[in-house]
Design an enzyme around this catalytic site. Structure first.
Site, mmCIF file in Angstrom:
data_model
loop_
_atom_site.group_PDB
_atom_site.id
_atom_site.type_symbol
_atom_site.label_atom_id
_atom_site.label_comp_id
_atom_site.label_asym_id
_atom_site.label_seq_id
_atom_site.Cartn_x
_atom_site.Cartn_y
_atom_site.Cartn_z
ATOM 1 N N VAL A 1 43.210 38.075 32.523
ATOM 2 C CA VAL A 1 44.310 38.547 33.255
ATOM 3 C C VAL A 1 44.697 39.924 32.851
ATOM 4 O O VAL A 1 45.757 40.123 32.943
ATOM 5 C CB VAL A 1 45.412 37.482 32.668
ATOM 6 C CG1 VAL A 1 45.122 36.062 33.207
ATOM 7 C CG2 VAL A 1 45.620 37.490 31.094
ATOM 8 N N HIS B 1 42.970 33.203 37.223
ATOM 9 C CA HIS B 1 44.003 32.750 36.155
ATOM 10 C C HIS B 1 45.230 33.767 36.163
ATOM 11 O O HIS B 1 46.083 33.791 35.164
ATOM 12 C CB HIS B 1 43.546 32.781 34.672
ATOM 13 C CG HIS B 1 42.480 31.619 34.477
ATOM 14 N ND1 HIS B 1 41.610 31.407 33.399
ATOM 15 C CD2 HIS B 1 42.205 30.460 35.306
ATOM 16 C CE1 HIS B 1 41.086 30.277 33.304
ATOM 17 N NE2 HIS B 1 41.272 29.857 34.743
ATOM 18 N N CYS C 1 63.628 29.802 40.246
ATOM 19 C CA CYS C 1 63.503 30.056 42.039
ATOM 20 C C CYS C 1 62.304 30.702 42.333
ATOM 21 O O CYS C 1 62.013 30.819 43.690
ATOM 22 C CB CYS C 1 64.592 31.068 42.267
ATOM 23 S SG CYS C 1 64.678 32.753 41.752
ATOM 24 N N CYS D 1 66.148 35.951 35.203
ATOM 25 C CA CYS D 1 66.248 36.329 36.507
ATOM 26 C C CYS D 1 67.421 36.856 37.053
ATOM 27 O O CYS D 1 68.330 36.153 36.930
ATOM 28 C CB CYS D 1 65.746 34.879 37.335
ATOM 29 S SG CYS D 1 65.696 35.221 39.226
ATOM 30 N N THR E 1 31.584 34.369 29.467
ATOM 31 C CA THR E 1 32.599 33.272 29.524
ATOM 32 C C THR E 1 31.819 32.125 28.924
ATOM 33 O O THR E 1 30.776 31.896 28.947
ATOM 34 C CB THR E 1 33.025 32.820 31.075
ATOM 35 O OG1 THR E 1 33.780 31.698 30.771
ATOM 36 C CG2 THR E 1 31.839 32.510 32.172
ATOM 37 N N ALA F 1 27.636 42.417 27.949
ATOM 38 C CA ALA F 1 27.667 42.601 29.260
ATOM 39 C C ALA F 1 27.375 44.256 29.875
ATOM 40 O O ALA F 1 26.716 44.314 30.608
ATOM 41 C CB ALA F 1 29.080 42.266 29.976
HETATM 42 P P1 OAD Z 1 35.966 32.433 25.770
HETATM 43 O O1 OAD Z 1 36.535 33.147 24.501
HETATM 44 O O2 OAD Z 1 36.016 30.950 25.675
HETATM 45 O O3 OAD Z 1 34.551 33.007 25.947
HETATM 46 C C1 OAD Z 1 34.295 34.298 25.861
HETATM 47 C C2 OAD Z 1 32.530 34.490 25.904
HETATM 48 O O4 OAD Z 1 32.220 35.740 25.906
HETATM 49 C C3 OAD Z 1 31.956 33.702 24.648
HETATM 50 O O5 OAD Z 1 30.957 32.991 25.287
HETATM 51 C C4 OAD Z 1 30.963 34.981 24.109
HETATM 52 O O6 OAD Z 1 29.987 34.568 23.435
HETATM 53 C C5 OAD Z 1 31.077 35.998 25.021
HETATM 54 N N1 OAD Z 1 30.836 37.338 24.693
HETATM 55 C C6 OAD Z 1 31.557 37.875 23.632
HETATM 56 N N2 OAD Z 1 31.060 39.203 23.592
HETATM 57 C C7 OAD Z 1 30.515 39.590 24.861
HETATM 58 C C8 OAD Z 1 29.911 40.587 25.478
HETATM 59 N N3 OAD Z 1 30.054 41.984 24.858
HETATM 60 N N4 OAD Z 1 29.551 40.429 26.602
HETATM 61 C C9 OAD Z 1 29.172 39.325 27.127
HETATM 62 N N5 OAD Z 1 29.768 38.163 26.699
HETATM 63 C C10 OAD Z 1 30.316 38.389 25.443
HETATM 64 O O7 OAD Z 1 36.730 33.266 27.064
HETATM 65 P P2 OAD Z 1 36.812 32.612 28.731
HETATM 66 O O8 OAD Z 1 35.541 31.723 28.947
HETATM 67 O O9 OAD Z 1 37.098 33.979 29.456
HETATM 68 O O10 OAD Z 1 42.631 30.706 29.555
HETATM 69 O O11 OAD Z 1 37.735 31.594 28.407
HETATM 70 C C11 OAD Z 1 38.253 31.054 29.546
HETATM 71 C C12 OAD Z 1 39.823 30.792 29.588
HETATM 72 O O12 OAD Z 1 40.083 30.031 28.504
HETATM 73 C C13 OAD Z 1 40.829 31.928 29.582
HETATM 74 O O13 OAD Z 1 40.848 32.485 30.798
HETATM 75 C C14 OAD Z 1 42.043 31.506 28.785
HETATM 76 C C15 OAD Z 1 41.241 30.689 27.877
HETATM 77 O O14 OAD Z 1 41.780 29.780 27.082
HETATM 78 C C16 OAD Z 1 43.985 30.361 29.485
HETATM 79 O O15 OAD Z 1 44.468 31.167 28.562
HETATM 80 C C17 OAD Z 1 44.446 29.420 30.249
#
Ligand code: OAD
Length: 247
Positions: free
Chosen positions: A102, A118, A129, A146, A187, A230
């Site tokens: 986000v 997200h 509203c 609002c 992720t 990455a």
């Molecule tokens: P996570 O924190 O769950 O996962 C992040 C991933 O990035 C982990 O598997 C790390 O190993 C990896 N990582 C760390 N450094 C990295 C790098 N330099 N290059 C590549 N990968 C790396 O985050 P998300 O999977 O994005 O939602 O989490 C998904 C959702 O859960 C988010 O959108 C958020 C969270 O709760 C809400 O807040 C609703």
């Protein structure tokens, strides 16, 4: 690094490329992930900060957290990972980037075929509203209200227990079903429905590359796991691809 000619050949033959990113791609921009040992959910309770019930119980607490994250996102810059995905969009005909982030960094980097699953921390809307605000609220000791109806304004992000925007999700499923190459980057693959996308692509025969320094629950399904940050992995992939194409 495990970038080799197999991946480049898949990219050369691909008609449709789909990418899913998560918080890990922004880590090298200095932003926190969620589930790493130094991530948000190691310090904070997601039910308090990322759910409608949490917001209704303590809206100021939630707003302060998002405000702080927004300031960090403003101070951060897109890194080589974000920029590589912009370059890939230029290099490949049908290239679509879906993010769970986000933080706006993909957009600031210049990605255009971008779908925010997200939401976006820089947008908000009235809980009552629904009117949208492109906010520059400064959050100190009050929840923004609002102008139209007096309802509480909330960040336009998807919280746990909420539906993803149906139009974006529909497009995501459509591309997952038809892509030939799918990248899942930064992720943990823990949050659905986003985490389902690479499984759908795999079922349909796509070649799946996971870029993550750490294994995830998706890793056994990936065709190729690149265990590097990455920015490094994507830079290397583009370098090799251009070398092979002579561009
Ligand atoms: P996570 O924190 O769950 O996962 C992040 C991933 O990035 C982990 O598997 C790390 O190993 C990896 N990582 C760390 N450094 C990295 C790098 N330099 N290059 C590549 N990968 C790396 O985050 P998300 O999977 O994005 O939602 O989490 C998904 C959702 O859960 C988010 O959108 C958020 C969270 O709760 C809400 O807040 C609703």
């Amino acid at each position: 690094m495990s970038v080799d000619i197999t991946l480049i050949n898949k990219l050369l033959a691909a008609q449709n490329i789909m990418v899913l990113t998560g918080a890990g791609i922004s880590k090298e921009s200095g932003l926190s992930t969620f589930r790493d040992s130094d991530g948000y959910w190691a310090q904070y309770d997601p039910t308090k900060l990322a759910s409608l019930d949490g917001f209704l119980a303590d809206p100021l607490l939630v707003w302060k957290w998002y405000y702080e994250r927004k300031q960090k996102a403003i101070a951060a810059n897109p890194n080589a990972g974000h920029l590589s995905l912009v370059e890939m969009e230029r290099l490949f005909k049908n290239f679509h980037l879906f993010t769970q982030n986000v933080d706006n960094l993909h957009r600031r980097a210049g990605s255009v075929n971008l779908y925010e699953l997200h939401g976006n921390i820089f947008h908000s809307h009235c809980l009552n509203c629904g009117i949208k605000y492109n906010d520059d609220f400064v959050i100190t000791d009050k929840v923004p209200i609002c102008d139209i109806c007096g309802g509480m304004i909330r960040p336009s992000v998807v919280w746990f227990g909420e539906q993803l925007p149906s139009d974006i999700l529909k497009v995501a499923f459509e591309y997952a079903n038809k892509c030939d190459v799918f990248f899942t980057i930064g992720t943990s693959s823990e949050v659905y429905p986003a985490a389902q996308l690479p499984f759908i692509a795999k079922d349909k025969g796509a070649f799946i590359i996971e870029i993550n320094p750490n294994p995830t629950s998706f890793s056994p399904t990936a065709d190729l796991s690149i265990r590097n940050p990455a920015s490094e992995a994507l830079t290397e992939i583009i370098h090799l691809y251009k070398q092979v194409r002579g561009i």
